[in-house]
Design an enzyme around this catalytic site. Structure first.
Site, mmCIF file in Angstrom:
data_model
loop_
_atom_site.group_PDB
_atom_site.id
_atom_site.type_symbol
_atom_site.label_atom_id
_atom_site.label_comp_id
_atom_site.label_asym_id
_atom_site.label_seq_id
_atom_site.Cartn_x
_atom_site.Cartn_y
_atom_site.Cartn_z
ATOM 1 C CB SER A 143 -0.863 0.001 1.265
ATOM 2 O OG SER A 143 -1.388 1.284 1.501
ATOM 3 C CE1 TYR A 157 -4.857 -2.154 4.385
ATOM 4 C CE2 TYR A 157 -3.452 -0.213 4.282
ATOM 5 C CZ TYR A 157 -4.157 -1.221 3.645
ATOM 6 O OH TYR A 157 -4.151 -1.289 2.267
HETATM 7 N N1 LIG Z 1 -8.319 -0.558 -2.757
HETATM 8 C C1 LIG Z 1 -7.318 0.261 -2.413
HETATM 9 O O1 LIG Z 1 -7.409 1.496 -2.491
HETATM 10 C C2 LIG Z 1 -6.027 -0.319 -1.937
HETATM 11 C C3 LIG Z 1 -4.968 0.561 -1.698
HETATM 12 C C4 LIG Z 1 -3.763 0.062 -1.249
HETATM 13 C C5 LIG Z 1 -3.621 -1.292 -1.048
HETATM 14 N N2 LIG Z 1 -4.657 -2.132 -1.268
HETATM 15 C C6 LIG Z 1 -4.435 -3.559 -1.019
HETATM 16 O O2 LIG Z 1 -4.857 -4.329 -2.117
HETATM 17 C C7 LIG Z 1 -5.305 -5.604 -1.663
HETATM 18 C C8 LIG Z 1 -6.688 -5.874 -2.206
HETATM 19 O O3 LIG Z 1 -7.556 -4.855 -1.766
HETATM 20 P P1 LIG Z 1 -8.958 -4.566 -2.499
HETATM 21 O O4 LIG Z 1 -9.235 -3.131 -2.319
HETATM 22 O O5 LIG Z 1 -8.959 -5.167 -3.854
HETATM 23 O O6 LIG Z 1 -9.964 -5.379 -1.551
HETATM 24 P P2 LIG Z 1 -11.453 -5.940 -1.863
HETATM 25 O O7 LIG Z 1 -12.017 -5.297 -3.081
HETATM 26 O O8 LIG Z 1 -12.178 -5.782 -0.593
HETATM 27 O O9 LIG Z 1 -11.216 -7.471 -2.221
HETATM 28 C C9 LIG Z 1 -10.884 -8.297 -1.258
HETATM 29 C C10 LIG Z 1 -10.639 -9.701 -1.794
HETATM 30 O O10 LIG Z 1 -10.029 -10.356 -0.713
HETATM 31 C C11 LIG Z 1 -10.855 -11.433 -0.295
HETATM 32 N N3 LIG Z 1 -10.852 -11.457 1.169
HETATM 33 C C12 LIG Z 1 -11.404 -10.584 2.025
HETATM 34 N N4 LIG Z 1 -11.170 -10.974 3.289
HETATM 35 C C13 LIG Z 1 -10.464 -12.114 3.225
HETATM 36 C C14 LIG Z 1 -9.939 -13.011 4.184
HETATM 37 N N5 LIG Z 1 -10.112 -12.827 5.491
HETATM 38 N N6 LIG Z 1 -9.252 -14.092 3.740
HETATM 39 C C15 LIG Z 1 -9.088 -14.318 2.426
HETATM 40 N N7 LIG Z 1 -9.558 -13.526 1.459
HETATM 41 C C16 LIG Z 1 -10.251 -12.433 1.867
HETATM 42 C C17 LIG Z 1 -12.234 -11.193 -0.863
HETATM 43 O O11 LIG Z 1 -12.788 -12.460 -1.181
HETATM 44 P P3 LIG Z 1 -14.120 -13.057 -0.520
HETATM 45 O O12 LIG Z 1 -14.972 -11.898 -0.066
HETATM 46 O O13 LIG Z 1 -14.727 -13.825 -1.631
HETATM 47 O O14 LIG Z 1 -13.638 -13.908 0.619
HETATM 48 C C18 LIG Z 1 -11.906 -10.426 -2.149
HETATM 49 O O15 LIG Z 1 -11.658 -11.323 -3.207
HETATM 50 C C19 LIG Z 1 -5.215 -5.571 -0.143
HETATM 51 O O16 LIG Z 1 -4.003 -6.135 0.272
HETATM 52 C C20 LIG Z 1 -5.238 -4.083 0.165
HETATM 53 O O17 LIG Z 1 -4.613 -3.764 1.385
HETATM 54 C C21 LIG Z 1 -5.864 -1.678 -1.705
#
Ligand SMILES: NC(=O)c1ccc[n+]([C@@H]2O[C@H](COP(=O)([O-])OP(=O)(O)OC[C@H]3O[C@@H](n4cnc5c(N)ncnc54)[C@H](OP(=O)(O)O)[C@@H]3O)[C@@H](O)[C@H]2O)c1
Length: 259
Positions: A143, A157
């Site tokens: 991140s 986080y």
């Molecule tokens: N979005 C942003 O702005 C952003 C910024 C910086 C970093 N990130 C990082 O990018 C990564 C993905 O984030 P995202 O925004 O794409 O999240 P997201 O849209 O909420 O997607 C989360 C994914 O992770 C799975 N998941 C959720 N909780 C879980 C658990 N306890 N165990 C296993 N799988 C789980 C969900 O699958 P199910 O619901 O099917 O279980 C879903 O496929 C993360 O590491 C996040 O910290 C995101």
């Protein structure tokens, strides 16, 4: 860019950034292991991949379950007999409460760190011998918080992401020359994660518009912005890159206007 015949695990790949990485890897020829807390959602994603001519395997794997995290690699090896790529993408937001650090109980601290760091390290170590055999690749999703903190972001986080960043460096050095270990640090990317963090749908546009201005390229990220770079970093086109962290953030991290 080709990932033909590569077997790739992408944790948390039913939606958001992980979902787009799974789609992009499959489009580039990889057999993608889609993981989710819910087997139905993982199967839906695999069906979508297969409808588009790709190949995938649905596996239940919750980050909070050390046994599921440990058995994930076994399932993949039983099915495909090999592993080439591991993407550590999933995060468990419920184990990272938004409260100030000093207000978290010992149990909350343990749950947040064990779920999002210890279990990730353990999965990565379990995958290591298979990745080593195939000169494989690890991609950690960090991140922009790895180099800063922002009020409103759960303190654990930021702490856990910082530790993942150090894991990238440690393993890139220790597992060279066979396994490449890199990291992408996404900027604000529009996914359902924000809903899980308490931003209701009705307020999402206003929320993202407020953050858009901090990205010099003038837009909030889309998961595809991350996925295309992810596919490059694990491909044969990136054989001399390891231990690198790439900020894919529309310039957020070089913005002098601090939030
Ligand atoms: N979005 C942003 O702005 C952003 C910024 C910086 C970093 N990130 C990082 O990018 C990564 C993905 O984030 P995202 O925004 O794409 O999240 P997201 O849209 O909420 O997607 C989360 C994914 O992770 C799975 N998941 C959720 N909780 C879980 C658990 N306890 N165990 C296993 N799988 C789980 C969900 O699958 P199910 O619901 O099917 O279980 C879903 O496929 C993360 O590491 C996040 O910290 C995101």
């Amino acid at each position: 860019m080709t990932l033909k015949n590569k077997v790739a695990i992408v944790t948390g790949s039913t939606a958001g950034i992980g979902g787009e990485i799974a789609t992009t890897f499959a489009e580039n020829g990889a057999k993608v292991v889609v993981t989710s807390r819910d087997i139905g959602r993982a199967q839906c994603k695999v069906a979508e991949i297969e409808e588009n001519g790709g190949e995938g395997l649905a596996v239940t794997c919750c980050l909070e379950s050390s046994s599921q995290m440990q058995s994930l690699v076994d399932v993949v090896i039983d099915t495909y007999g090999r592993l080439d790529i591991l993407v550590n993408n999933a995060i468990s937001l419920p184990t990272l409460p938004p409260s100030p650090l000093q207000d978290l109980t010992y149990e909350q601290l343990g749950a947040g760190i064990n779920t999002n760091l210890t279990n990730v390290v353990a999965l990565t170590c379990k995958a290591y011998p298979y990745l080593k055999k195939n000169d494989g690749s690890i991609l950690n999703i960090g991140s922009v918080m790895v180099n800063q903190h922002m009020l409103g972001v759960p303190p654990l986080y930021t702490i856990v992401k910082g530790a993942i960043s150090q894991m990238t460096k440690v393993l890139a050095y220790e597992w060279a020359p066979n396994v490449k270990v890199n990291q992408i640090n996404p900027g604000f990317t529009r996914t359902a994660a924000y809903k899980e963090m308490g931003i209701p749908d009705a307020e999402a546009d206003t929320f993202f518009e407020a953050f858009r201005q901090f990205h010099p390229l003038g837009k909030i990220g889309h998961p595809q912005d991350i996925a295309s770079v992810a596919a490059f970093l694990v491909s044969e086109q990136a054989t001399w890159i390891t231990g690198m962290e790439m900020n894919i953030d529309g310039g957020y991290s070089i913005n002098g206007r601090s939030l």
